[in-house]
Design a protein around this motif. Structure first.
Motif, short mmCIF file in Angstrom:
data_model
loop_
_atom_site.label_atom_id
_atom_site.label_comp_id
_atom_site.label_asym_id
_atom_site.label_seq_id
_atom_site.Cartn_x
_atom_site.Cartn_y
_atom_site.Cartn_z
N UNK A 113 0.83 -1.20 0.00
CA UNK A 113 0.00 0.00 0.00
C UNK A 113 0.87 1.26 0.00
N UNK A 114 1.91 1.26 0.88
CA UNK A 114 2.78 2.42 0.97
C UNK A 114 3.71 2.50 -0.25
N UNK A 115 4.16 1.33 -0.75
CA UNK A 115 5.04 1.33 -1.91
C UNK A 115 4.32 1.93 -3.12
N UNK A 116 3.05 1.57 -3.34
CA UNK A 116 2.31 2.13 -4.47
C UNK A 116 2.16 3.64 -4.33
N UNK A 117 1.95 4.11 -3.09
CA UNK A 117 1.86 5.56 -2.89
C UNK A 117 3.16 6.27 -3.19
N UNK A 118 4.31 5.65 -2.78
CA UNK A 118 5.62 6.25 -3.08
C UNK A 118 5.88 6.26 -4.59
N UNK A 119 5.54 5.16 -5.27
CA UNK A 119 5.76 5.09 -6.72
C UNK A 119 4.96 6.18 -7.43
N UNK A 120 3.70 6.35 -7.03
CA UNK A 120 2.85 7.37 -7.66
C UNK A 120 3.43 8.77 -7.43
N UNK A 121 3.88 9.05 -6.19
CA UNK A 121 4.42 10.37 -5.88
C UNK A 121 5.71 10.65 -6.63
N UNK A 122 6.62 9.65 -6.69
CA UNK A 122 7.89 9.83 -7.39
C UNK A 122 7.67 9.99 -8.89
N UNK A 123 6.69 9.25 -9.45
CA UNK A 123 6.42 9.37 -10.88
C UNK A 123 6.01 10.81 -11.23
N UNK A 124 5.15 11.41 -10.41
CA UNK A 124 4.75 12.79 -10.66
C UNK A 124 5.94 13.74 -10.58
N UNK A 125 6.85 13.48 -9.61
CA UNK A 125 7.97 14.39 -9.39
C UNK A 125 8.96 14.38 -10.55
#
Length: 269
Positions: A58-70
């Motif tokens: 759950x947290x890994x998917x959130x980090x991936x989504x945030x880093x992709x936007x950045x």
């Protein structure tokens, strides 16, 4: 940058795609960490396709989504690739199973021996005074014939006796929090209600104040001169009081939320 149309054999992994996009954007890991509020060691690990430090899917998917936007990638495509490489989209799970080792235990309260000793002394002095008063009163008392029976007490109120004052209502938890919050600082109180949540708190300099699991029924309070930055691993289970005022619900169960608060009226960052 899009990675969804590349052949699977030639397509870079999730971590490789994030790293290459960051390099193409001329961004350092420190700059990405400052923008996303994801710690530098976790960014390094994700770029090496090591998601063990994220705390679960759950947290890994959130980090991936945030880093992709950045770094300029399509977050939906990158998260879909992560799900495909890690067995599909996970079902939301409570944070307690992930961080059971970090159970927060309250310290046992210690007995107040000073208060107990003072109470004992007051009791002894009162007993001695009561005994001396009764002995003196008995020696001065003479028997007399009882002429009229003493009147029985009635329930009617004595007009000469002032009425008992009505007790003032005790302040509610939110009223007390408002009175206690200093005006020249930002004060954030987190209360876990209805579940556990992994939380992280940093001050305005980026210094880590706390990181771990907030168990159901527990609370944490943080104070800073300018700003408090929070990461809520299970936002739907956390109630926030910012500068003495309760904040509306900041997220759903199982949802990762990043919020920041400053002095004055609470505003979600």
């Amino acid at each position: 940058m899009s990675i969804g149309n590349s052949p699977s054999a030639d397509r870079p992994s999730v971590g490789q795609a994030i790293q290459q996009a960051r390099i193409d954007a001329r961004l350092t890991v420190d700059e990405v960490s400052a923008t996303t509020r994801i710690r530098v060691p976790i960014v390094h690990a994700i770029e090496q396709d090591d998601f063990s430090r994220c705390g679960g899917d759950v947290y890994a998917r959130g980090h991936v989504r945030t880093l992709a936007k950045a770094v300029g990638l399509d977050p939906d495509e990158l998260v879909a690739q992560y799900d495909a490489e890690h067995g599909g989209r996970p079902a939301p799970t409570p944070a307690a199973a992930l961080f059971e080792a970090e159970r927060i235990r309250p310290e046992p309260s210690r007995p107040n021996w000073t208060a107990a000793m003072i109470a004992a002394i007051v009791a002894v002095v009162g007993f001695v005074g009561f005994t001396l008063f009764n002995d003196g009163d008995e020696s001065a008392r003479t028997p007399v014939a009882q002429e009229d029976p003493s009147p029985e007490p009635t329930d009617e109120a004595d007009p000469a006796k002032p009425a008992d004052p009505k007790p003032e209502p005790e302040p509610s938890e939110s009223d007390s929090a408002i009175a206690a919050a200093p005006a020249d600082k930002v004060t954030v109180k987190l209360v876990a209600e209805g579940g556990n949540s992994w939380i992280s708190a940093e001050d305005h300099n980026g210094r880590l104040l706390h990181e771990g699991v907030l168990k159901d029924g527990d609370s944490k309070t943080f104070t800073d001169d300018k700003r408090i930055d929070l990461v809520l691993g299970n936002a739907g289970a956390v109630t926030l009081f910012v500068n003495g005022k309760e904040v509306d619900k900041v997220g759903e169960s199982g949802q990762v939320q990043r919020v920041s608060y400053t002095r004055g009226d609470p505003e979600q960052g």
